[in-house]
Scaffold this motif. Structure first.
Motif, PDB file in Angstrom:
ATOM      1  N   PHE A 181      30.554  10.519 -19.350  1.00 35.59           N
ATOM      2  CA  PHE A 181      30.491  10.868 -20.765  1.00 35.59           C
ATOM      3  C   PHE A 181      31.859  11.320 -21.268  1.00 35.59           C
ATOM      4  CE2 PHE A 181      28.758  13.702 -24.252  1.00 35.59           C
ATOM      5  CZ  PHE A 181      28.497  12.641 -25.101  1.00 35.59           C
ATOM      6  N   GLY A 182      32.580  12.072 -20.405  1.00 39.60           N
ATOM      7  CA  GLY A 182      33.922  12.467 -20.797  1.00 39.60           C
ATOM      8  C   GLY A 182      34.850  11.283 -20.974  1.00 39.60           C
ATOM      9  N   CYS A 183      34.751  10.304 -20.069  1.00 40.15           N
ATOM     10  CA  CYS A 183      35.558   9.090 -20.217  1.00 40.15           C
ATOM     11  C   CYS A 183      35.180   8.319 -21.479  1.00 40.15           C
ATOM     12  CB  CYS A 183      35.387   8.202 -18.990  1.00 40.15           C
ATOM     13  SG  CYS A 183      36.098   8.889 -17.487  1.00 40.15           S
ATOM     14  N   PHE A 184      33.886   8.332 -21.813  1.00 38.58           N
ATOM     15  CA  PHE A 184      33.443   7.670 -23.047  1.00 38.58           C
ATOM     16  C   PHE A 184      34.050   8.348 -24.267  1.00 38.58           C
ATOM     17  CE2 PHE A 184      30.370   7.955 -26.558  1.00 38.58           C
ATOM     18  CZ  PHE A 184      30.366   6.627 -26.978  1.00 38.58           C
ATOM     19  N   LEU A 185      33.999   9.682 -24.292  1.00 42.46           N
ATOM     20  CA  LEU A 185      34.590  10.401 -25.421  1.00 42.46           C
ATOM     21  C   LEU A 185      36.093  10.153 -25.502  1.00 42.46           C
ATOM     22  CD1 LEU A 185      32.720  13.824 -25.179  1.00 42.46           C
ATOM     23  CD2 LEU A 185      32.194  11.893 -26.671  1.00 42.46           C
ATOM     24  N   ALA A 186      36.754  10.119 -24.347  1.00 47.86           N
ATOM     25  CA  ALA A 186      38.192   9.853 -24.351  1.00 47.86           C
ATOM     26  C   ALA A 186      38.486   8.446 -24.869  1.00 47.86           C
ATOM     27  CB  ALA A 186      38.745  10.025 -22.940  1.00 47.86           C
TER      28      ALA A 186
ATOM     29  N   GLY B 178      42.364  13.496 -23.702  1.00 45.34           N
ATOM     30  CA  GLY B 178      41.734  12.233 -23.325  1.00 45.34           C
ATOM     31  C   GLY B 178      42.399  11.599 -22.124  1.00 45.34           C
ATOM     32  N   MET B 179      43.729  11.625 -22.091  1.00 42.70           N
ATOM     33  CA  MET B 179      44.437  11.100 -20.928  1.00 42.70           C
ATOM     34  C   MET B 179      44.091  11.897 -19.673  1.00 42.70           C
ATOM     35  SD  MET B 179      48.139  10.424 -22.722  1.00 42.70           S
ATOM     36  CE  MET B 179      48.895   9.959 -21.192  1.00 42.70           C
ATOM     37  N   SER B 180      43.921  13.204 -19.813  1.00 43.39           N
ATOM     38  CA  SER B 180      43.557  14.030 -18.664  1.00 43.39           C
ATOM     39  C   SER B 180      42.163  13.692 -18.156  1.00 43.39           C
ATOM     40  CB  SER B 180      43.623  15.511 -19.056  1.00 43.39           C
ATOM     41  OG  SER B 180      44.926  15.870 -19.464  1.00 43.39           O
TER      42      SER B 180
ATOM     43  N   GLY C 158      38.804  11.492 -13.949  1.00 45.43           N
ATOM     44  CA  GLY C 158      37.722  10.571 -13.592  1.00 45.43           C
ATOM     45  C   GLY C 158      38.143   9.539 -12.572  1.00 45.43           C
ATOM     46  N   ILE C 159      39.255   8.903 -12.801  1.00 46.49           N
ATOM     47  CA  ILE C 159      39.705   7.843 -11.890  1.00 46.49           C
ATOM     48  C   ILE C 159      40.079   8.427 -10.526  1.00 46.49           C
ATOM     49  CG2 ILE C 159      41.497   6.109 -11.520  1.00 46.49           C
ATOM     50  CD1 ILE C 159      41.539   5.684 -14.537  1.00 46.49           C
ATOM     51  N   MET C 160      40.815   9.535 -10.531  1.00 51.30           N
ATOM     52  CA  MET C 160      41.241  10.123  -9.263  1.00 51.30           C
ATOM     53  C   MET C 160      40.054  10.624  -8.457  1.00 51.30           C
ATOM     54  SD  MET C 160      44.462   9.701  -9.043  1.00 51.30           S
ATOM     55  CE  MET C 160      44.900  10.796  -7.728  1.00 51.30           C
ATOM     56  N   CYS C 161      39.037  11.170  -9.112  1.00 51.07           N
ATOM     57  CA  CYS C 161      37.861  11.656  -8.384  1.00 51.07           C
ATOM     58  C   CYS C 161      37.100  10.502  -7.744  1.00 51.07           C
ATOM     59  CB  CYS C 161      36.946  12.444  -9.315  1.00 51.07           C
ATOM     60  SG  CYS C 161      37.584  14.064  -9.767  1.00 51.07           S
ATOM     61  N   ILE C 162      36.963   9.412  -8.457  1.00 55.62           N
ATOM     62  CA  ILE C 162      36.260   8.261  -7.885  1.00 55.62           C
ATOM     63  C   ILE C 162      37.022   7.718  -6.674  1.00 55.62           C
ATOM     64  CG2 ILE C 162      35.558   5.872  -8.330  1.00 55.62           C
ATOM     65  CD1 ILE C 162      35.001   6.710 -11.211  1.00 55.62           C
ATOM     66  N   ILE C 163      38.322   7.560  -6.821  1.00 53.24           N
ATOM     67  CA  ILE C 163      39.131   7.048  -5.706  1.00 53.24           C
ATOM     68  C   ILE C 163      39.108   8.028  -4.540  1.00 53.24           C
ATOM     69  CG2 ILE C 163      41.465   6.422  -4.997  1.00 53.24           C
ATOM     70  CD1 ILE C 163      41.947   5.424  -7.840  1.00 53.24           C
TER      71      ILE C 163
ATOM     72  N   PHE D 287      47.197  15.981  -7.667  1.00 50.43           N
ATOM     73  CA  PHE D 287      47.527  15.084  -8.771  1.00 50.43           C
ATOM     74  C   PHE D 287      46.659  15.365  -9.991  1.00 50.43           C
ATOM     75  CE2 PHE D 287      49.310  11.809  -5.654  1.00 50.43           C
ATOM     76  CZ  PHE D 287      50.608  12.194  -5.937  1.00 50.43           C
ATOM     77  N   CYS D 288      45.358  15.536  -9.786  1.00 52.27           N
ATOM     78  CA  CYS D 288      44.479  15.804 -10.933  1.00 52.27           C
ATOM     79  C   CYS D 288      44.885  17.087 -11.642  1.00 52.27           C
ATOM     80  CB  CYS D 288      43.028  15.902 -10.449  1.00 52.27           C
ATOM     81  SG  CYS D 288      42.282  14.329  -9.997  1.00 52.27           S
ATOM     82  N   SER D 289      45.064  18.149 -10.880  1.00 48.75           N
ATOM     83  CA  SER D 289      45.391  19.441 -11.489  1.00 48.75           C
ATOM     84  C   SER D 289      46.764  19.412 -12.139  1.00 48.75           C
ATOM     85  CB  SER D 289      45.321  20.546 -10.434  1.00 48.75           C
ATOM     86  OG  SER D 289      44.040  20.595  -9.842  1.00 48.75           O
ATOM     87  N   THR D 290      47.739  18.857 -11.421  1.00 49.03           N
ATOM     88  CA  THR D 290      49.112  18.865 -11.942  1.00 49.03           C
ATOM     89  C   THR D 290      49.246  17.991 -13.180  1.00 49.03           C
ATOM     90  OG1 THR D 290      49.922  19.214  -9.687  1.00 49.03           O
ATOM     91  CG2 THR D 290      51.509  18.467 -11.329  1.00 49.03           C
ATOM     92  N   ILE D 291      48.718  16.781 -13.132  1.00 55.55           N
ATOM     93  CA  ILE D 291      48.844  15.876 -14.274  1.00 55.55           C
ATOM     94  C   ILE D 291      48.108  16.443 -15.477  1.00 55.55           C
ATOM     95  CG2 ILE D 291      48.216  13.585 -15.120  1.00 55.55           C
ATOM     96  CD1 ILE D 291      48.731  12.521 -12.327  1.00 55.55           C
ATOM     97  N   THR D 292      46.916  17.019 -15.237  1.00 58.98           N
ATOM     98  CA  THR D 292      46.172  17.602 -16.355  1.00 58.98           C
ATOM     99  C   THR D 292      46.946  18.740 -17.001  1.00 58.98           C
ATOM    100  OG1 THR D 292      44.068  16.985 -15.353  1.00 58.98           O
ATOM    101  CG2 THR D 292      44.032  18.749 -16.984  1.00 58.98           C
ATOM    102  N   LEU D 293      47.447  19.646 -16.191  1.00 58.36           N
ATOM    103  CA  LEU D 293      48.200  20.776 -16.735  1.00 58.36           C
ATOM    104  C   LEU D 293      49.459  20.319 -17.456  1.00 58.36           C
ATOM    105  CD1 LEU D 293      47.835  23.338 -13.801  1.00 58.36           C
ATOM    106  CD2 LEU D 293      46.614  23.334 -15.977  1.00 58.36           C
TER     107      LEU D 293
END
Length: 950
Positions: free
Chosen positions: A679-684, A702-704, A709-714, A739-745
């Motif tokens: 749902f978050g990816c849909f909103l993004a 949205g980019m975060s 989403g992608i990193m968690c699946i992989i 990567f998820c935490s750093t890129i998001t921040l």
């Protein structure tokens, strides 16, 4: 049994025919009945001595005759089986009687009469009957070489009140005291080696063995007794194999079952086959230890080699085997009952052999000690009988054979003296002797130790036992459990990176709190940003816990870590992702409203959304912990060879955090998180076209969301596939979290930091809200891109939007009226004065409205001057020459066209241009193009709206 019965029948028939006559006709049934009478009813045969009649005087103990007859049973015929044993026994018996007579400690002399059994059951039984019936009345039976003959005779001794002492019968069957109560032997039984073998195994701490047995009764009985002894000693029998002819299949099974210590029970004819198979299967050398019987003939591998293996191969496979057998002569040079040491006796025995020219027998020492056992027993029985006779006051003491037989049994069990074979002692009729251990070294057997059954002591000779390796073989493949743990350098590197990430998150948190009142930070909801930072820091901290395993913490601590790291990661993920999800949802919920209705979503509502997500997580985690908590489980993998080449195997194992219904709980968590992520990816995706100034970060949010989403699946997929590789799994999980935490921040805070550094007043300078609408593919559907403003300006924005809407409606009404006036001008030019008078004020109203909505004062003055300079020319004056012209000519005349344009263009300019972008105050003329305004240079032409004055 059939052969035995047939031979026995023939012998009986021959004897009866020679006694009664050749006309005797006997059937097998009558012969068997006769045999039963002879064996079990000896009193009915008048020709035999009565050994069973009670009350008959038996005064041999008080007779003046000092010659006591002893029956000797053994095969003497050279063609008979095992006759070589007897040939070497006779000199030992003669030597024992000679030494007995020389000692002068005995008042009698033993007289031996040898009866040839020929190792045949029928002939042996005939010889026994001959001795009973026609010989002197024997006090004891000495001998018994062949197991079958000995067992038949020994079973009937109780009925004859006779005791038999054997010197060569080693079969374990004769150890059954219920069946053979009157049987003794000076030679240890084949079973006597089993306690010695168990003691030898314990000395080297071998607790796992296998047995390989020839399928023969003699060896099977030894194997059965050995099994009992091993179970008593708590030694595991890994495999038990039996064979008849070809042992290779069974040897292969032993190898497959990882049996290193092999106890064999087979004769020398099959021993060569066994070692040939062992050579072909590489079951020799430093990893294996063979234990076999030690009674094989010398150089047996040369005489009994019927395999396709050469003698060299056999010697290679045989090297180092341990042979176990009884000790023929004691190694302790102590003078025994005869007054001679074992070595002195052996020298005399060798001289007698040379005189007679016969081969020695390995049982000669037991025969020698057996004569001394009989002498001591009879002496003790005579003393007891004389003592009883002296106590009889009536001097009519008599004793029968049954009493004598019982006395002999009792005295035999009390025998205890030191002979040439060691200490002579019986336990339930079995000799408690000495067992020797020899090892095959460089083509010959070398004595390496001995076992004293009486003292239960194993004495190994120092530096004589040589193994093929640097140490004794292992009783199994030693398996070293090796934990597959996290590599310390890898853990250190990722920990340093994690610490740097946490420091960066801390810096962002400080930046966000310090500038929380700045308009730029306020526009991006600082409270939600704090939650994103908090979630990132929790996710960072879980990396330290994922890198800890059993090598660094105890089992209880590891189980606690299983729960703690799961809670921290799930809560951290929900906190960070939930905050991003909430902010993206607010952008989508507010600015996807095509009707531009009033929509206010405060941060408190977003906090409630994040709190709801955390509440669901806590419910799942609490139920998980109560119903089915995580526990430490160990997964073992297949054996691996030791990289250093040692005789060990490596069994890797890996510690996991699991529970009974792990799949169900993970499915619940993955389903919940997966739905939120989708749902978050849909909103993004829906808000992907948002293009907003620096005061709003919905695009980066949205980019975060995409990134998480992608990193968690992989990460989840690769982590599951690398479950058995902890280093790879930990590296992937840690890198995904980092990567998820750093890129998001970075996506959330770096743009703000750059904007604050380069243009700190950008938030206040740019007062416009741009709504970008891009037309989609074929369906002409438009999407409006807008942004959120902070709560301080929400009320003002709503008021201005309402005024703007009202004024736009007023402009539309005036446009309609202007169009009507224009049409009237075209149709009725005579009404121009009326129009001028009635609508000049309305034109001024239009200008004043535009002045409120967009234009500066210059626009209004220009238009008014333009109208006031030529009023008569435009509205009042008429060319007299054109009064009488037709209506069409007057309307389309150049003068009329010029007049209409001079009035209509300024009005249309100010009335309609707002719908396509508006008029900038910089325009110096009503005819100037609105596109030349700086405010419109970067505006796309389609469906763009600008509200001036906000």
């Amino acid at each position: 049994l059939a052969t035995y019965n047939r031979n026995l029948w023939n012998n009986l028939k021959e004897n009866l025919e020679s006694s009664v006559g050749s006309d005797l006709v006997m059937t097998p049934l009558s012969g068997c009945l006769l045999l039963s009478i002879l064996v079990f009813q000896p009193a009915l045969t008048k020709v035999c001595h009565d050994y069973t009649k009670e009350g008959e005087d038996n005064g041999w103990f008080s007779s003046k005759d000092d010659r006591l007859p002893i029956m000797v049973l053994m095969p003497m015929n050279e063609s008979a089986l095992m006759s070589s044993i007897s040939l070497g026994i006779e000199p030992a018996v003669e030597l024992a009687i000679q030494h007995l007579n020389e000692s002068r400690n005995y008042k009698f002399s033993l007289v031996t009469k040898i009866y040839d059994t020929e190792c045949d059951n029928a002939k042996g039984l005939r010889s026994f009957f001959d001795a009973i019936c026609f010989g002197p009345k024997h006090l004891m039976i000495f001998g018994g070489v062949c197991p079958s003959v000995t067992s038949i005779i020994a079973e009937s001794l109780e009925g004859w009140n006779l005791v038999q002492l054997s010197f060569a019968a080693t079969t374990p069957v004769l150890a059954d005291k219920k069946k053979y109560p009157n049987f003794f032997r000076t030679v240890p039984s084949d079973n006597a080696v089993n306690p010695a073998v168990v003691k030898f195994l314990n000395s080297y701490k071998w607790s796992r063995v296998g047995t390989l047995t020839q399928d023969v009764q003699r060896f099977s009985e030894v194997r059965n007794d050995l099994t009992n002894e091993l179970e008593k000693a708590d030694i595991q029998i890994a495999d038990t194999e039996s064979f008849s002819n070809d042992p290779c299949v069974n040897v292969k099974k032993l190898k497959d079952n990882d049996v290193r210590i092999i106890i064999g029970q087979f004769d020398e004819n099959l021993a060569s086959k066994v070692f040939c198979c062992a050579y072909n299967l590489n079951m020799f050398g430093s990893k294996y230890q063979w234990i076999i019987p030690g009674w094989y003939q010398g150089s047996w591998w040369e005489q009994a080699n019927s395999t396709n293996c050469t003698a060299k191969k056999l010697l290679t496979a045989m090297e180092g085997y341990i042979a176990v057998d009884f000790e023929p002569l004691s190694a302790k040079q102590v003078k025994g009952i005869s007054g001679r040491t074992p070595r002195e006796y052996e020298m005399e025995y060798s001289e007698v052999l040379q005189q007679k020219g016969v081969e020695p027998s390995k049982y000669h020492g037991f025969a020698y000690d057996g004569i001394w056992v009989i002498a001591k027993t009879l002496t003790r029985v005579m003393d007891l009988l004389k003592q009883k006779e002296s106590q009889d006051m009536y001097h009519n003491f008599t004793v029968d054979d049954r009493e004598v037989g019982k006395l002999v049994l009792d005295v035999m069990n009390e025998t205890n003296f030191y002979g040439v074979t060691g200490q002579v002692m019986f336990r339930n009729g079995e000799r408690m002797g000495t067992i020797k251990f020899t090892q095959f070294q460089e083509g010959k057997e070398v004595k390496v130790g001995e076992y004293n059954a009486i003292a239960d002591v194993l004495d190994l000779i120092n530096n004589t036992l040589r193994f093929q390796g640097v140490e004794p073989p292992k009783d199994r493949t030693i398996v070293h459990l090796q934990r597959r743990n996290i590599n310390v350098p890898l853990y250190s590197i990722l920990s340093v990176i994690t610490i740097l990430g946490m420091l960066m998150a801390g810096a962002f948190l400080f930046f966000n709190i310090k500038n929380r009142n700045h308009r730029l930070i306020k526009m991006s909801s600082p409270y939600m940003n704090n939650l994103i930072i908090l979630g990132g820091m929790l996710s960072y901290s879980s990396i330290f816990l994922f890198g800890l395993d059993g090598a660094l913490v105890s089992e209880k601590e590891f189980e606690a870590l299983c729960t703690v790291r799961t809670w921290i990661l799930i809560v951290g993920y929900t906190t960070a992702f939930g905050a991003m999800f909430a902010k993206t949802w607010r952008v989508h919920a507010i600015f996807k409203n095509v009707k531009m209705k009033k929509k206010i979503i405060k941060d408190q509502k977003l906090l409630i959304i994040v709190g709801g997500m955390l509440l669901i997580d806590l419910c799942i985690l609490i139920c998980w912990q109560i119903v089915d908590p995580l526990k430490r489980t160990v997964e073992e993998y297949s054996l691996e060879a030791d990289p250093q080449g040692r005789d060990i195997a490596i069994r890797p194992f890996l510690e996991h955090c699991e529970n009974t219904h792990m799949t169900i709980w993970l499915g619940i968590v993955y389903a919940y998180k997966g739905l939120l992520m989708l749902f978050g990816c849909f909103l993004a995706w829906e808000t992907r076209n948002v293009s907003i100034p620096a005061l709003n970060d919905s695009k980066y949010i949205g980019m975060s969301v995409y990134n998480v989403g992608i990193m968690c699946i992989i990460g989840a997929a690769v982590s599951f596939l690398t479950r058995d590789q902890p280093n790879v799994q930990f590296c992937i999980v840690a890198l995904v979290i980092i990567f998820c935490s750093t890129i998001t921040l970075c996506l959330v805070f770096v743009p703000k930091f750059i904007t604050m550094r380069t243009n700190p007043d950008a938030a206040t300078q740019n007062r416009r809200l741009k709504f970008n609408t891009n037309q989609k593919k074929e369906d002409s559907k438009t999407s409006t891109s807008v942004t959120s403003v902070n709560q301080a300006n929400t009320s003002r924005l709503d008021g201005l939007q309402t005024d703007n809407h009202r004024l736009r409606m007023k402009i539309t009404e005036l446009d309609k009226e202007l169009e009507e006036v224009t049409m009237q001008l075209q149709d009725t030019p005579e009404k121009t004065p009326y129009i001028k008078q009635n609508h000049y004020g309305e034109v001024n109203n239009i200008l004043s409205i535009r002045n409120f909505t967009d234009a500066k004062d210059g626009d209004k003055s220009i238009l008014k001057n333009h109208l006031e300079q030529k009023p008569q020319a435009q509205w009042g004056s008429m060319d007299p020459s054109r009064i009488n012209r037709g209506p069409l000519e007057d309307i389309n005349s150049p003068e009329h066209i010029q007049r209409r344009l001079s009035l209509q263009l300024p009005i249309l300019h100010h009335a309609y241009l707002p719908s396509i972008g508006g008029v900038d105050a910089s325009c110096t003329s009503p005819n100037a193009s609105p596109g030349s305004s700086p405010r419109h240079r970067h505006m796309p032409p389609s469906y763009r709206v600008m509200v001036s004055g906000l």
